[in-house]
Design an enzyme around this catalytic site. Structure first.
Site, PDB file in Angstrom:
ATOM      1  N   CYS A   1       4.235 -22.528 -57.148  1.00  0.00           N
ATOM      2  CA  CYS A   1       4.150 -23.480 -58.314  1.00  0.00           C
ATOM      3  C   CYS A   1       3.122 -24.166 -58.614  1.00  0.00           C
ATOM      4  O   CYS A   1       2.681 -24.928 -59.667  1.00  0.00           O
ATOM      5  CB  CYS A   1       5.249 -24.652 -58.436  1.00  0.00           C
ATOM      6  SG  CYS A   1       5.200 -25.480 -57.025  1.00  0.00           S
TER       7      CYS A   1
ATOM      8  N   CYS B   1       8.801 -23.171 -48.488  1.00  0.00           N
ATOM      9  CA  CYS B   1       8.449 -23.745 -49.921  1.00  0.00           C
ATOM     10  C   CYS B   1       8.030 -25.257 -49.266  1.00  0.00           C
ATOM     11  O   CYS B   1       8.737 -26.001 -48.797  1.00  0.00           O
ATOM     12  CB  CYS B   1       9.912 -24.222 -50.559  1.00  0.00           C
ATOM     13  SG  CYS B   1       9.811 -25.172 -51.645  1.00  0.00           S
TER      14      CYS B   1
ATOM     15  N   CYS C   1      21.116 -26.477 -53.458  1.00  0.00           N
ATOM     16  CA  CYS C   1      22.253 -26.662 -52.790  1.00  0.00           C
ATOM     17  C   CYS C   1      21.956 -26.784 -51.341  1.00  0.00           C
ATOM     18  O   CYS C   1      20.693 -26.693 -51.048  1.00  0.00           O
ATOM     19  CB  CYS C   1      23.309 -25.642 -52.898  1.00  0.00           C
ATOM     20  SG  CYS C   1      22.671 -23.942 -53.052  1.00  0.00           S
TER      21      CYS C   1
ATOM     22  N   CYS D   1       9.174 -22.093 -60.799  1.00  0.00           N
ATOM     23  CA  CYS D   1       9.718 -21.569 -59.637  1.00  0.00           C
ATOM     24  C   CYS D   1      10.856 -20.562 -59.892  1.00  0.00           C
ATOM     25  O   CYS D   1      11.611 -20.800 -60.665  1.00  0.00           O
ATOM     26  CB  CYS D   1      10.111 -22.857 -58.859  1.00  0.00           C
ATOM     27  SG  CYS D   1      10.934 -22.207 -57.143  1.00  0.00           S
TER      28      CYS D   1
ATOM     29  N   CYS E   1       4.954 -20.909 -49.433  1.00  0.00           N
ATOM     30  CA  CYS E   1       5.269 -20.818 -50.698  1.00  0.00           C
ATOM     31  C   CYS E   1       4.614 -21.968 -51.467  1.00  0.00           C
ATOM     32  O   CYS E   1       5.165 -23.042 -51.394  1.00  0.00           O
ATOM     33  CB  CYS E   1       6.661 -20.328 -51.075  1.00  0.00           C
ATOM     34  SG  CYS E   1       6.663 -19.861 -52.757  1.00  0.00           S
TER      35      CYS E   1
END
EC number: 2.4.2.14
Length: 552
Positions: free
Chosen positions: A517, A301, A8, A449, A514
């Site tokens: 993943c 991220c 979002c 994730c 981060c």
């Protein structure tokens, strides 16, 4: 890349009243003065009076619609209205929810929800049905103004399952939705019930110490107090700006720039910080720091730069366009295919275009739009069916560009591979390409994730099947493995970027990002726990993993 979805995006606007003198009491919005001056052009003319400031929210949400297309909404504050806080939200795009293509209905909604301040939200989520009750902001009404509030949430609580069980264990509380946003609603309500005069920073400190994961928030109460908060690791981006009497917050800087805020006025909400509006004053205050045992201060991220964010945005002092350009240059630097007169670079629209342009420029070959994206395929039209069908609907190959060509197809990343397979098939069958060589501006995705991106299980990912074997440590990516991947995809060749290229392209240290993943290095304790459950399903509580994975 049609395979990934973000959760979002957030927005907030406030027409600040004149700052009261010491001892003057709360601000008087009836004396709020003229709207913000010239910087907010051309949209200030949409705000003829301070109480119409809330109509800026749909405009901001349109600029972050890329972050969520499932639902949209806003909550406005108007002290002259019986319902001091008023919420409008529904399933649909910003245009659909706010009736932007129906002028009379739009004007009626804006008048009904007029306010000097408002927060807004766009939603995509893998948890919760397509139901208006899951749309945000969430509002909690109360007879005491300090306990009447609304908020919007961006992120994912990795310890959602534990918090949910803890709340339900009390016996006198109920959760009606499968979403971590409702967990936050309970936590805020509990703290405000115990101490309604708590400051925004203290409120976030008390709630934040219970949370593991990514969380950005915009919060508005019935006293007209507003704040925006970002978790201590800064996993998701959040920006704010103030000029004159206009204050605004958005998940991405481009939304604030398009309102008219000058570049130098737009700032990042620092990790672990609250930016609040109280009594007409804007203040910033730290509420949390990274855990002292961690070897990092932030965990931004990396996907925000390579895929999610608008290419015109600037996040944490790094502009998105430059990062994607650096990624394309890195692809070119490792290219082993010898270009000839039939070689072309083709981006998968739209977010791979900057990388593809940079790669082509460095290689000295044309970058052509051999794939066109159908921008008029509506959200509901492509619901249902499988991902390959959606890819065929969304992308059209151009044989005039592709026929007989050696195509270097540039993509942001490959997650599940379904879309990539469909694109390769279309480039060959409909585009008549002679060769298709896939170039990925990202390393292989090897882990789920748990911080708000729609990829929650190892089994759904493409790369682990080639890089991981039972009872063996993960293998390093090699040319042999890339050849096996290419054969599986039916591509002529496949090349990924190495993990080190991400931090180098963003111009940040690896410990500031981060990258879980792609490197399995999760920045929070619960993230590491969930990953262990993902690779060893029988070693722990499968229900905990399933609940956390569901709520992404």
């Amino acid at each position: 890349m049609a395979e990934l979805h973000h959760e979002c995006g957030l927005a907030a606007v406030y027409h600040l009243p004149p700052e009261p003198e010491a001892g003057d009491g709360p601000p008087d919005w009836n004396q709020a003065g003229d709207p913000a001056p010239s910087p907010l052009v051309p949209y200030v003319d949409k705000v003829p009076r301070p109480e119409q400031t809330s109509r800026l929210i749909p405009r901001v949400l349109l600029d972050i619609q890329n972050r969520g297309q499932l639902a949209a909404g806003m909550t406005s504050f108007n002290p002259q209205r019986a319902a001091v806080l008023s919420t409008l939200k529904d399933v649909g795009s910003v245009t659909e929810v706010f009736r932007l293509n129906r002028e009379p209905k739009y004007q009626s909604l804006m008048n009904q929800h007029a306010g000097v301040a408002a927060i807004g939200h766009v939603r995509y989520a893998t948890c919760g049905p397509e139901d208006p009750s899951y749309a945000q902001p969430f509002e909690r009404r109360h007879l005491e103004l300090r306990k009447w509030f609304a908020f919007g949430f961006n992120g994912q609580l990795s310890n959602y399952a534990e918090l949910r069980e803890e709340i339900l264990a009390t016996g006198d509380r109920h959760l009606s939705r499968e979403t971590d946003t409702e967990i936050l609603l309970h936590l805020f309500s509990k703290e405000l019930s115990e101490d309604p005069y708590v400051s925004p920073a203290e409120l976030m400190a008390r709630v934040g110490e219970r949370l593991d994961g990514a969380y950005n928030l915009v919060f508005l109460n019935a006293l007209g107090e507003m704040f925006a908060a970002r978790d201590a690791l800064g996993i998701r981006p959040l920006c704010w700006a103030r000029e004159g009497r206009m204050f605004a917050v958005a998940s991405e800087s481009v939304a604030l720039a398009n309102l008219g805020f000058r570049h130098e006025s737009i700032r990042d909400v620092e990790p672990g910080t609250v930016v609040s509006v109280r009594g007409g004053r804007v203040e910033t205050e730290r509420f949390a720091s990274p855990p002292p045992t961690e070897d990092r201060k932030t965990a931004h991220c990396f996907f925000e730069w390579i895929y999610f964010a608008n290419v015109a945005s600037n996040l944490d002092d790094r502009d998105v366009y430059s990062v994607r350009k650096h990624l394309g240059e890195a692809l070119a630097d490792q290219e082993q295919l010898i270009p000839d007169e039939d070689t072309i670079v083709v981006p998968v629209p739209d977010t791979a275009k900057a990388a593809a342009d940079a790669m082509a420029y460095r290689l000295g070959v044309p970058c052509l739009e051999g794939l066109l994206r159908n921008r008029y395929v509506g959200r509901t039209f492509i619901e249902g069916g499988n991902r390959a069908d959606k890819a065929r609907l969304k992308y059209t190959p151009l044989p005039e560009v592709l026929a007989g060509k050696k195509v270097l197809l540039v993509e942001d990343t490959i997650v599940r591979s379904t879309t990539m397979r469909a694109l390769i098939d279309q480039l060959r069958d409909r585009g008549k390409a002679a060769e298709v060589h896939v170039r990925v501006a990202c390393p292989p995705i090897v882990a789920p994730c748990f911080y708000g991106i729609d990829m929650s299980t190892i089994g759904e990912l493409f790369a682990p099947a080639f890089l991981e074997r039972p009872d063996e440590p993960p293998r390093e990516l090699s040319p042999e493995i890339e050849r096996a991947m290419a054969e599986d995809l039916t591509a002529d060749s496949l090349r990924y970027l190495p993990v080190d290229s991400i931090a180098a392209s963003i111009r940040m240290s690896r410990n500031s990002l981060c990258q879980a993943c792609i490197d399995r290095n999760y920045p929070t304790p619960q993230g590491r726990k969930l990953y262990q459950l993902a690779i060893n399903p029988g070693a722990g509580d499968g229900r905990t993993y399933a609940a956390a994975a569901q709520c992404s």
